[in-house]
Design a protein around this motif. Structure first.
Motif, PDB file in Angstrom:
ATOM      1  N   GLN A   1      27.588  38.468  52.658  1.00 16.56           N
ATOM      2  CA  GLN A   1      27.937  36.394  52.055  1.00 16.56           C
ATOM      3  C   GLN A   1      28.468  36.115  53.561  1.00 16.56           C
ATOM      4  O   GLN A   1      29.270  36.042  53.172  1.00 16.56           O
ATOM      5  CB  GLN A   1      27.829  36.768  51.429  1.00 16.56           C
ATOM      6  CG  GLN A   1      28.376  35.150  51.224  1.00 16.56           C
ATOM      7  CD  GLN A   1      27.126  34.600  50.286  1.00 16.56           C
ATOM      8  OE1 GLN A   1      26.561  35.434  48.440  1.00 16.56           O
ATOM      9  NE2 GLN A   1      26.219  33.558  50.785  1.00 16.56           N
ATOM     10  N   GLY A   2      27.427  35.894  54.467  1.00 16.89           N
ATOM     11  CA  GLY A   2      27.722  35.637  55.993  1.00 16.89           C
ATOM     12  C   GLY A   2      28.151  36.444  56.495  1.00 16.89           C
ATOM     13  O   GLY A   2      28.430  37.570  56.613  1.00 16.89           O
ATOM     14  N   GLN A   3      29.186  36.089  56.627  1.00 16.67           N
ATOM     15  CA  GLN A   3      30.016  37.032  57.746  1.00 16.67           C
ATOM     16  C   GLN A   3      30.891  37.899  56.739  1.00 16.67           C
ATOM     17  O   GLN A   3      32.324  39.142  56.802  1.00 16.67           O
ATOM     18  CB  GLN A   3      30.944  36.836  58.790  1.00 16.67           C
ATOM     19  CG  GLN A   3      31.415  37.108  59.880  1.00 16.67           C
ATOM     20  CD  GLN A   3      30.365  37.945  60.830  1.00 16.67           C
ATOM     21  OE1 GLN A   3      29.850  37.865  60.535  1.00 16.67           O
ATOM     22  NE2 GLN A   3      31.005  39.433  61.155  1.00 16.67           N
ATOM     23  N   ASP A   4      31.254  37.815  55.387  1.00 18.39           N
ATOM     24  CA  ASP A   4      32.706  38.246  54.668  1.00 18.39           C
ATOM     25  C   ASP A   4      31.911  39.545  53.490  1.00 18.39           C
ATOM     26  O   ASP A   4      30.501  39.248  53.962  1.00 18.39           O
ATOM     27  CB  ASP A   4      32.753  37.165  53.321  1.00 18.39           C
ATOM     28  CG  ASP A   4      33.458  36.667  54.474  1.00 18.39           C
ATOM     29  OD1 ASP A   4      34.032  36.737  54.901  1.00 18.39           O
ATOM     30  OD2 ASP A   4      33.996  35.624  53.563  1.00 18.39           O
ATOM     31  N   LEU A   5      32.628  40.559  53.561  1.00 16.25           N
ATOM     32  CA  LEU A   5      31.792  41.536  52.174  1.00 16.25           C
ATOM     33  C   LEU A   5      32.441  40.781  51.238  1.00 16.25           C
ATOM     34  O   LEU A   5      33.123  40.241  50.760  1.00 16.25           O
ATOM     35  CB  LEU A   5      32.455  42.666  52.539  1.00 16.25           C
ATOM     36  CG  LEU A   5      32.088  43.438  53.380  1.00 16.25           C
ATOM     37  CD1 LEU A   5      32.845  45.422  53.831  1.00 16.25           C
ATOM     38  CD2 LEU A   5      30.119  44.117  53.754  1.00 16.25           C
ATOM     39  N   VAL A   6      31.421  40.802  50.345  1.00 11.87           N
ATOM     40  CA  VAL A   6      31.934  39.963  48.427  1.00 11.87           C
ATOM     41  C   VAL A   6      31.784  41.700  48.038  1.00 11.87           C
ATOM     42  O   VAL A   6      30.925  42.495  47.759  1.00 11.87           O
ATOM     43  CB  VAL A   6      30.764  38.934  47.924  1.00 11.87           C
ATOM     44  CG1 VAL A   6      31.220  39.106  46.815  1.00 11.87           C
ATOM     45  CG2 VAL A   6      31.008  38.298  49.551  1.00 11.87           C
ATOM     46  N   VAL A   7      32.834  41.632  46.864  1.00  7.73           N
ATOM     47  CA  VAL A   7      32.986  43.122  46.087  1.00  7.73           C
ATOM     48  C   VAL A   7      33.324  42.390  44.598  1.00  7.73           C
ATOM     49  O   VAL A   7      34.029  41.123  44.204  1.00  7.73           O
ATOM     50  CB  VAL A   7      34.033  44.219  45.825  1.00  7.73           C
ATOM     51  CG1 VAL A   7      33.563  44.776  44.704  1.00  7.73           C
ATOM     52  CG2 VAL A   7      33.345  45.114  47.356  1.00  7.73           C
ATOM     53  N   GLU A   8      32.099  42.515  43.384  1.00  8.61           N
ATOM     54  CA  GLU A   8      32.104  41.345  42.515  1.00  8.61           C
ATOM     55  C   GLU A   8      31.904  42.603  41.542  1.00  8.61           C
ATOM     56  O   GLU A   8      31.901  43.720  40.924  1.00  8.61           O
ATOM     57  CB  GLU A   8      31.146  40.356  41.593  1.00  8.61           C
ATOM     58  CG  GLU A   8      31.718  39.231  42.897  1.00  8.61           C
ATOM     59  CD  GLU A   8      30.314  38.261  42.583  1.00  8.61           C
ATOM     60  OE1 GLU A   8      30.168  37.399  43.945  1.00  8.61           O
ATOM     61  OE2 GLU A   8      29.678  37.747  42.316  1.00  8.61           O
ATOM     62  N   ARG A   9      32.866  41.583  40.116  1.00  4.11           N
ATOM     63  CA  ARG A   9      32.693  42.670  38.354  1.00  4.11           C
ATOM     64  C   ARG A   9      31.844  41.453  37.408  1.00  4.11           C
ATOM     65  O   ARG A   9      32.707  40.269  37.634  1.00  4.11           O
ATOM     66  CB  ARG A   9      34.079  42.790  37.737  1.00  4.11           C
ATOM     67  CG  ARG A   9      33.944  43.701  36.713  1.00  4.11           C
ATOM     68  CD  ARG A   9      35.476  44.418  35.885  1.00  4.11           C
ATOM     69  NE  ARG A   9      35.661  45.192  34.302  1.00  4.11           N
ATOM     70  CZ  ARG A   9      36.298  45.373  34.335  1.00  4.11           C
ATOM     71  NH1 ARG A   9      37.479  45.677  34.404  1.00  4.11           N
ATOM     72  NH2 ARG A   9      36.089  46.013  33.043  1.00  4.11           N
ATOM     73  N   LEU A  10      30.703  41.803  36.582  1.00  2.00           N
ATOM     74  CA  LEU A  10      29.884  41.436  36.199  1.00  2.00           C
ATOM     75  C   LEU A  10      29.963  41.834  34.428  1.00  2.00           C
ATOM     76  O   LEU A  10      30.101  43.082  34.526  1.00  2.00           O
ATOM     77  CB  LEU A  10      28.875  41.425  36.792  1.00  2.00           C
ATOM     78  CG  LEU A  10      27.856  40.747  37.680  1.00  2.00           C
ATOM     79  CD1 LEU A  10      26.377  40.658  37.938  1.00  2.00           C
ATOM     80  CD2 LEU A  10      28.680  39.458  38.311  1.00  2.00           C
ATOM     81  N   SER A  11      30.196  40.771  33.454  1.00  2.00           N
ATOM     82  CA  SER A  11      31.121  41.596  32.160  1.00  2.00           C
ATOM     83  C   SER A  11      29.363  42.256  31.379  1.00  2.00           C
ATOM     84  O   SER A  11      27.915  41.793  32.450  1.00  2.00           O
ATOM     85  CB  SER A  11      31.026  40.114  31.165  1.00  2.00           C
ATOM     86  OG  SER A  11      30.883  40.535  30.298  1.00  2.00           O
ATOM     87  N   ALA A  12      29.301  43.666  30.812  1.00  2.00           N
ATOM     88  CA  ALA A  12      28.447  43.756  30.454  1.00  2.00           C
ATOM     89  C   ALA A  12      28.150  43.320  29.318  1.00  2.00           C
ATOM     90  O   ALA A  12      26.380  43.898  28.420  1.00  2.00           O
ATOM     91  CB  ALA A  12      28.800  45.420  29.756  1.00  2.00           C
ATOM     92  N   VAL A  13      28.826  41.874  28.340  1.00  2.00           N
ATOM     93  CA  VAL A  13      28.184  41.586  27.456  1.00  2.00           C
ATOM     94  C   VAL A  13      27.322  40.382  28.089  1.00  2.00           C
ATOM     95  O   VAL A  13      26.342  40.491  27.001  1.00  2.00           O
ATOM     96  CB  VAL A  13      29.328  41.056  27.462  1.00  2.00           C
ATOM     97  CG1 VAL A  13      29.033  39.801  25.634  1.00  2.00           C
ATOM     98  CG2 VAL A  13      30.500  41.494  26.497  1.00  2.00           C
ATOM     99  N   ASP A  14      27.411  39.499  29.101  1.00  2.00           N
ATOM    100  CA  ASP A  14      26.394  38.368  29.441  1.00  2.00           C
ATOM    101  C   ASP A  14      26.174  38.551  30.859  1.00  2.00           C
ATOM    102  O   ASP A  14      25.703  37.722  31.283  1.00  2.00           O
ATOM    103  CB  ASP A  14      27.396  37.416  28.794  1.00  2.00           C
ATOM    104  CG  ASP A  14      28.522  37.105  29.441  1.00  2.00           C
ATOM    105  OD1 ASP A  14      29.359  37.669  30.146  1.00  2.00           O
ATOM    106  OD2 ASP A  14      28.888  36.368  28.832  1.00  2.00           O
ATOM    107  N   GLY A  15      27.112  39.268  31.116  1.00  2.00           N
ATOM    108  CA  GLY A  15      26.813  39.131  33.144  1.00  2.00           C
ATOM    109  C   GLY A  15      27.540  38.199  33.408  1.00  2.00           C
ATOM    110  O   GLY A  15      27.195  37.299  34.677  1.00  2.00           O
ATOM    111  N   GLY A  16      28.589  37.220  32.922  1.00  2.00           N
ATOM    112  CA  GLY A  16      29.511  36.749  33.045  1.00  2.00           C
ATOM    113  C   GLY A  16      30.337  37.233  34.786  1.00  2.00           C
ATOM    114  O   GLY A  16      30.232  38.344  34.680  1.00  2.00           O
ATOM    115  N   LEU A  17      30.988  36.304  35.753  1.00  2.00           N
ATOM    116  CA  LEU A  17      31.769  36.781  36.363  1.00  2.00           C
ATOM    117  C   LEU A  17      33.356  36.886  36.365  1.00  2.00           C
ATOM    118  O   LEU A  17      33.152  36.043  35.413  1.00  2.00           O
ATOM    119  CB  LEU A  17      31.349  35.829  37.307  1.00  2.00           C
ATOM    120  CG  LEU A  17      32.408  36.376  38.787  1.00  2.00           C
ATOM    121  CD1 LEU A  17      31.876  37.390  39.531  1.00  2.00           C
ATOM    122  CD2 LEU A  17      32.501  34.579  40.099  1.00  2.00           C
TER     123      LEU A  17
END
Length: 206
Positions: free
Chosen positions: A117-133
């Motif tokens: 994302q731009g000049q950053d690396l992004v790591v995220e976790r999304l919920s298996a239930v609804d995709g919520g961050l």
């Protein structure tokens, strides 16, 4: 991808042992010149599938309409989770301008992904239930760095491991990683799966 109005973009086809189609996932264009294309797919322990893809225009993904950009703009990116029968459970659109590097599913079927994302690396976790961050971590890259995540793996013991190709420098949890000038360095990095917190990193050379 690449279908126009009236056709469908094939996102995923799964074959059985006899060659017949077991699963067939598509995206139906909902506007003129709309299209969709798969980028990555991963199976989860619950028997589901998570699919990452890009799209232009408006597409119908299992009854959910996503509104994407025009063809002359950068594509939009979606993450969709399906059950074992191919029914859509949820779909989320990621912020525009992201390029997905890696995706994996954890022991509880939560989705972990890495992107730039731009000049950053992004790591995220999304919920298996609804995709919520559930959490999101941004790791700043040095000037002109093209560092990227090559792979992710989540364990039952609460670890999230990633293989990192380092170009230039990258800041992880307050730790500055520096690569060799004008070449790539390879690192294994561990984050906490529950919160994305940096734990350790090891360099394995170029």
């Amino acid at each position: 991808g690449g279908s126009v109005m009236g056709g469908s973009s094939v996102l995923l086809r799964v074959h059985g042992g006899d060659g017949s189609d077991v699963l067939f996932l598509t995206a139906r264009p909902a506007s003129l010149f709309a299209s969709a294309a798969p980028s990555a797919v991963v199976a989860d322990p619950a028997g589901g599938l998570t699919l990452v893809g890009t799209f232009y225009g408006d597409i119908d993904l299992g009854g959910r309409i996503l509104h994407g950009p025009f063809l002359y703009e950068s594509p939009a990116t979606f993450v969709a989770r399906y059950d074992a029968a191919g029914a859509l459970l949820w779909v989320v659109e990621l912020p525009r301008g992201r390029r997905i590097f890696a995706v994996t599913a954890g022991p509880t079927a939560d989705v972990f992904l890495s992107a730039d994302q731009g000049q950053d690396l992004v790591v995220e976790r999304l919920s298996a239930v609804d995709g919520g961050l559930m959490w999101s971590e941004r790791f700043p890259r040095g000037s002109s760095s093209q560092s990227r995540v090559l792979g992710l793996a989540a364990t039952r013991t609460g670890r999230l491991s990633m293989v990192l190709r380092l170009d230039g420098s990258l800041t992880l949890g307050g730790q500055l990683l520096r690569g060799v000038t004008n070449t790539w360095d390879n690192y294994v990095v561990e984050l906490g799966a529950s919160d994305g917190a940096y734990r350790w990193s090891n360099r394995f050379g170029n």
